[in-house]
Design a protein around this motif. Structure first.
Motif, PDB file in Angstrom:
ATOM      1  N   GLN A   1       0.842  -1.201   0.000  1.00  0.00           N
ATOM      2  CA  GLN A   1       0.000   0.000   0.000  1.00  0.00           C
ATOM      3  C   GLN A   1       0.875   1.248   0.000  1.00  0.00           C
ATOM      4  O   GLN A   1       1.804   1.363   0.807  1.00  0.00           O
ATOM      5  N   GLU A   2       0.569   2.169  -0.915  1.00  0.00           N
ATOM      6  CA  GLU A   2       1.333   3.410  -0.983  1.00  0.00           C
ATOM      7  C   GLU A   2       1.225   4.165   0.335  1.00  0.00           C
ATOM      8  O   GLU A   2       0.140   4.320   0.885  1.00  0.00           O
ATOM      9  N   GLY A   3       2.348   4.589   0.830  1.00  0.00           N
ATOM     10  CA  GLY A   3       2.403   5.355   2.074  1.00  0.00           C
ATOM     11  C   GLY A   3       2.683   4.513   3.307  1.00  0.00           C
ATOM     12  O   GLY A   3       3.042   5.049   4.354  1.00  0.00           O
ATOM     13  N   TYR A   4       2.527   3.199   3.186  1.00  0.00           N
ATOM     14  CA  TYR A   4       2.830   2.343   4.334  1.00  0.00           C
ATOM     15  C   TYR A   4       4.341   2.147   4.412  1.00  0.00           C
ATOM     16  O   TYR A   4       4.993   1.820   3.428  1.00  0.00           O
TER      17      TYR A   4
ATOM     18  N   PHE B   1      14.222   9.111   2.912  1.00  0.00           N
ATOM     19  CA  PHE B   1      13.785   7.807   2.406  1.00  0.00           C
ATOM     20  C   PHE B   1      12.628   7.320   3.278  1.00  0.00           C
ATOM     21  O   PHE B   1      12.266   7.926   4.261  1.00  0.00           O
ATOM     22  N   GLY B   2      12.055   6.170   2.875  1.00  0.00           N
ATOM     23  CA  GLY B   2      11.049   5.537   3.722  1.00  0.00           C
ATOM     24  C   GLY B   2       9.666   6.144   3.634  1.00  0.00           C
ATOM     25  O   GLY B   2       8.913   6.112   4.594  1.00  0.00           O
ATOM     26  N   ALA B   3       9.310   6.689   2.462  1.00  0.00           N
ATOM     27  CA  ALA B   3       7.989   7.297   2.300  1.00  0.00           C
ATOM     28  C   ALA B   3       6.891   6.273   2.036  1.00  0.00           C
ATOM     29  O   ALA B   3       5.727   6.622   1.919  1.00  0.00           O
ATOM     30  N   GLY B   4       7.275   5.013   1.916  1.00  0.00           N
ATOM     31  CA  GLY B   4       6.271   3.982   1.686  1.00  0.00           C
ATOM     32  C   GLY B   4       5.844   3.876   0.233  1.00  0.00           C
ATOM     33  O   GLY B   4       4.728   3.451  -0.061  1.00  0.00           O
ATOM     34  N   MET B   5       6.729   4.236  -0.692  1.00  0.00           N
ATOM     35  CA  MET B   5       6.412   4.161  -2.117  1.00  0.00           C
ATOM     36  C   MET B   5       7.273   3.139  -2.848  1.00  0.00           C
ATOM     37  O   MET B   5       7.072   2.907  -4.045  1.00  0.00           O
TER      38      MET B   5
END
Length: 141
Positions: free
Chosen positions: A87-90, A102-106
């Motif tokens: 899931q985008e953002g997770y 980094f680590g934006a969940g994309m």
């Protein structure tokens, strides 16, 4: 043609080296820029995921006349819920990783968007393997 690159977890200074090397190979092979761009984006996201989340990893790329198959294998905490991770953002990135941008969940969703096929297998506490396939000609999809 085959390519192998080892990744050290936490070494953000070298994140992107494998993607850069594969980009040069694709240029030498005269792969269409729009296709090579997708491959490099997917590979970069996978490479950064290993650096950000795992202890170590290996990228193997196998290029033939029709496709590139990239396998990213890491030793790390693994992914407990792959569907949630897609899931985008997770993100499970640490605050330190996020402070570096980094680590934006994309990562996983960008890998999927920029490849023609993506498979993930993971064993929590052991590691994750991601297999990406991208066809080198747009009419081969």
């Amino acid at each position: 043609m085959q390519f192998r690159h080892k990744i050290a977890g936490g070494d953000f200074g070298k994140a992107g080296n494998a993607a850069s090397s594969v980009k040069k190979i694709l240029r030498q092979l005269n792969i269409d820029h729009s296709i090579s761009k997708r491959i490099v984006i997917a590979l970069y996201e996978g490479e950064v995921n290993v650096v950000a989340h795992a202890y170590s990893g290996i990228i193997d790329a196998d290029i033939d006349d029709t496709k590139i198959k990239i396998t990213i294998t890491d030793k790390g905490p693994g992914i407990a819920d792959i569907e949630q991770a897609m899931q985008e953002g997770y993100s499970t990135a640490t605050p330190q990783v996020r402070e570096m941008g980094f680590g934006a969940g994309m990562g996983l969703s960008n890998m999927k968007k920029n490849s023609d096929s993506m498979k993930i297998s993971s064993i929590p506490g052991d590691g994750t393997t991601v297999e990406l396939i991208t066809f080198l000609k747009s009419d081969a999809r």
